[in-house]
Design a protein around this motif. Structure first.
Motif, PDB file in Angstrom:
ATOM      1  N   PHE A  51       6.102   0.555  11.820  1.00 56.02           N
ATOM      2  CA  PHE A  51       7.452   0.556  11.675  1.00 56.02           C
ATOM      3  C   PHE A  51       8.206  -0.609  10.791  1.00 56.02           C
ATOM      4  CE2 PHE A  51      11.152  -1.131  13.767  1.00 56.02           C
ATOM      5  CZ  PHE A  51      11.997   0.013  13.758  1.00 56.02           C
ATOM      6  N   ILE A  52       7.808  -1.831  11.111  1.00 54.18           N
ATOM      7  CA  ILE A  52       8.270  -2.860  10.503  1.00 54.18           C
ATOM      8  C   ILE A  52       8.084  -2.848   8.901  1.00 54.18           C
ATOM      9  CG2 ILE A  52       8.501  -4.524  12.445  1.00 54.18           C
ATOM     10  CD1 ILE A  52       5.987  -6.069  11.359  1.00 54.18           C
ATOM     11  N   ALA A  53       6.815  -1.968   8.643  1.00 55.66           N
ATOM     12  CA  ALA A  53       6.659  -1.916   7.138  1.00 55.66           C
ATOM     13  C   ALA A  53       7.548  -0.774   6.502  1.00 55.66           C
ATOM     14  CB  ALA A  53       5.303  -1.579   7.133  1.00 55.66           C
ATOM     15  N   VAL A  54       7.816   0.413   7.027  1.00 59.47           N
ATOM     16  CA  VAL A  54       8.482   1.419   6.599  1.00 59.47           C
ATOM     17  C   VAL A  54      10.177   1.162   6.706  1.00 59.47           C
ATOM     18  CG1 VAL A  54       9.047   3.913   6.755  1.00 59.47           C
ATOM     19  CG2 VAL A  54       6.660   2.893   7.099  1.00 59.47           C
ATOM     20  N   GLY A  55      10.586   0.782   8.133  1.00 60.02           N
ATOM     21  CA  GLY A  55      11.989   0.762   8.192  1.00 60.02           C
ATOM     22  C   GLY A  55      12.480  -0.430   7.812  1.00 60.02           C
ATOM     23  N   LEU A  76       0.966  -1.229  -0.146  1.00 59.63           N
ATOM     24  CA  LEU A  76      -0.037   0.117  -0.046  1.00 59.63           C
ATOM     25  C   LEU A  76       0.801   1.246  -0.010  1.00 59.63           C
ATOM     26  CD1 LEU A  76      -2.805  -0.867   2.667  1.00 59.63           C
ATOM     27  CD2 LEU A  76      -2.918  -0.787   0.153  1.00 59.63           C
ATOM     28  N   LEU A  77       1.847   1.125   0.723  1.00 58.52           N
ATOM     29  CA  LEU A  77       2.833   2.469   0.880  1.00 58.52           C
ATOM     30  C   LEU A  77       3.501   2.561  -0.493  1.00 58.52           C
ATOM     31  CD1 LEU A  77       4.153   1.988   4.355  1.00 58.52           C
ATOM     32  CD2 LEU A  77       2.615   3.658   3.790  1.00 58.52           C
ATOM     33  N   LEU A 119       7.099  -4.912  -7.074  1.00 51.60           N
ATOM     34  CA  LEU A 119       6.834  -6.210  -7.786  1.00 51.60           C
ATOM     35  C   LEU A 119       7.154  -7.305  -7.076  1.00 51.60           C
ATOM     36  CD1 LEU A 119       7.998  -5.377 -11.554  1.00 51.60           C
ATOM     37  CD2 LEU A 119       5.654  -5.897 -10.646  1.00 51.60           C
ATOM     38  N   GLN A 120       8.556  -7.266  -6.354  1.00 49.11           N
ATOM     39  CA  GLN A 120       8.901  -8.432  -5.494  1.00 49.11           C
ATOM     40  C   GLN A 120       7.774  -8.638  -4.325  1.00 49.11           C
ATOM     41  OE1 GLN A 120      13.164  -8.161  -3.956  1.00 49.11           O
ATOM     42  NE2 GLN A 120      13.460  -6.543  -5.234  1.00 49.11           N
ATOM     43  N   VAL A 121       7.202  -7.226  -3.643  1.00 45.34           N
ATOM     44  CA  VAL A 121       6.530  -7.487  -2.568  1.00 45.34           C
ATOM     45  C   VAL A 121       5.025  -8.083  -3.047  1.00 45.34           C
ATOM     46  CG1 VAL A 121       5.033  -6.072  -1.130  1.00 45.34           C
ATOM     47  CG2 VAL A 121       7.341  -5.569  -1.381  1.00 45.34           C
ATOM     48  N   LEU A 122       4.471  -7.883  -4.158  1.00 47.04           N
ATOM     49  CA  LEU A 122       3.331  -8.482  -5.018  1.00 47.04           C
ATOM     50  C   LEU A 122       3.476  -9.755  -4.910  1.00 47.04           C
ATOM     51  CD1 LEU A 122       2.066  -5.658  -7.506  1.00 47.04           C
ATOM     52  CD2 LEU A 122       1.406  -6.113  -5.176  1.00 47.04           C
ATOM     53  N   PHE A 123       4.424 -10.472  -5.739  1.00 47.17           N
ATOM     54  CA  PHE A 123       4.868 -11.838  -5.828  1.00 47.17           C
ATOM     55  C   PHE A 123       5.016 -12.447  -4.366  1.00 47.17           C
ATOM     56  CE2 PHE A 123       5.384 -10.634 -10.216  1.00 47.17           C
ATOM     57  CZ  PHE A 123       4.649 -11.734 -10.790  1.00 47.17           C
ATOM     58  N   GLY A 124       5.718 -11.815  -3.392  1.00 48.38           N
ATOM     59  CA  GLY A 124       5.829 -12.266  -2.295  1.00 48.38           C
ATOM     60  C   GLY A 124       4.847 -12.304  -1.275  1.00 48.38           C
ATOM     61  N   LEU A 125       3.958 -11.453  -1.357  1.00 49.18           N
ATOM     62  CA  LEU A 125       2.612 -11.220  -0.579  1.00 49.18           C
ATOM     63  C   LEU A 125       1.715 -12.383  -0.985  1.00 49.18           C
ATOM     64  CD1 LEU A 125       1.005  -9.600   1.519  1.00 49.18           C
ATOM     65  CD2 LEU A 125       0.173  -8.128  -0.570  1.00 49.18           C
TER      66      LEU A 125
END
Length: 323
Positions: free
Chosen positions: A251-255, A47-48, A196-202
């Protein structure tokens, strides 16, 4: 490539953020199931990143031609590593998890040698020994009998799998296929590539979360109490459990996710996975710093000694690159 100030920053920021992730992750494991926590983390990251990376959908052909590579690195670095680490903390102690995590430079060298044809020299092995000794000094608190009391549990195998997943992920970033190299690589910027990495990993993380739910149904408990981190933060900020959960996830999403993964990718491209892996062993040192900031625990004599050992390992392993 020479370890200049910028590259040092790229490689130092991730372990600093990952140390914070260990503290906050330990807190949140008591509030929500670990695999669900990993999926929630990466959903927030998606989302970010979406406002910065939505243009990748304008070129779907570029993604389709490279989906196998994107799915592989996404499932390893995003969908598997942290989920396995969070799961390991359910049955394994932080001491065991840190011990096994300290072996990542060794696994990085072995994976590079066996799967990517990367020769490993004596300097790299010597650097690995110094680096691991530094980590052992921290987690043993300068007392050998602490290590003698370590007992292996099922979570240790999960952390070993997590370490191997991270080693393969890092090498695949440094040695991508031809379709992701040179002129054949699409014009994705850092946000689009990470998105793209996040979408496939998600997708993989959600699948595993569903399996977790089916195997052992659990609910999110925003009132759970986890010691000692929760009590320390409560004393300082008087946050409610619900607010603590939201702030921890953000925090764990951003940092540890966006900033750390972006920096890690740049650092690996600059010096290669083998040298970069040694910086990961700075995590226990930074964990001591986080403990001092959040818990009021002052550094001990073995922390600067361990930092010197790890720094010596980094310097020794990267010596040839500075010539």
């Amino acid at each position: 490539m020479k370890l200049d100030a910028r590259t040092l920053l790229y490689l130092t920021l991730p372990p600093f953020m990952w140390a914070g992730n260990a503290v906050v992750g330990r807190l949140l494991v008591g509030i929500m199931p670990p695999v669900l926590m990993n999926a929630t983390r990466w959903a927030l990251v998606a989302l970010l990143l979406a406002p910065l990376a939505w243009r990748v959908f304008q070129r779907p052909g570029d993604v389709r031609r490279r989906w196998a590579y994107l799915a592989l690195i996404g499932s390893l670095g995003v969908g598997s590593y942290n989920a396995l680490q969070y799961l390991a903390l359910k049955t394994s102690s932080p001491l065991n998890v840190t011990l096994i995590g300290a072996s990542i430079p060794v696994w990085m060298m072995l994976v590079g040698a066996v799967c990517f044809g990367q020769a490993v020299g004596r300097r790299q092995w010597g650097g690995a020994v110094l680096s691991v000794l530094g980590v052992l000094l921290v987690i043993s608190q300068g007392q050998w009998r602490t290590l003698q009391q370590v007992q292996l549990v099922p979570g240790d195998l999960l952390m070993l799998l997590a370490s191997l997943a991270w080693a393969f992920y890092s090498w695949l970033l440094a040695r991508p296929p031809a379709s992701m190299s040179g002129g054949q690589r699409p014009g994705w910027d850092w946000a689009e590539f990470l998105f793209l990495q996040v979408l496939f990993g998600l997708a993989w993380a959600l699948l595993c979360s569903g399996a977790e739910w089916a195997a052992m149904p659990a609910s999110v408990d925003a009132s759970a109490s986890v010691q000692p981190v929760v009590s320390a933060i409560d004393r300082l900020n008087a946050w409610s459990p619900g607010v603590r959960l939201v702030v921890g996830l953000v925090f764990i999403a951003v940092g540890p996710s966006i900033l750390a993964y972006r920096s890690w990718g740049l650092g690996v491209q600059a010096v290669g996975p083998t040298v970069a892996a040694f910086f990961g062993n700075l995590t226990p040192i930074f964990a001591a710093l986080w403990s001092a900031l959040l818990l009021g625990q002052s550094p001990r004599w073995y922390h600067p000694c361990a930092l010197l050992l790890i720094a010596a390992g980094i310097a020794l392993s990267s010596y040839r690159k500075n010539q």
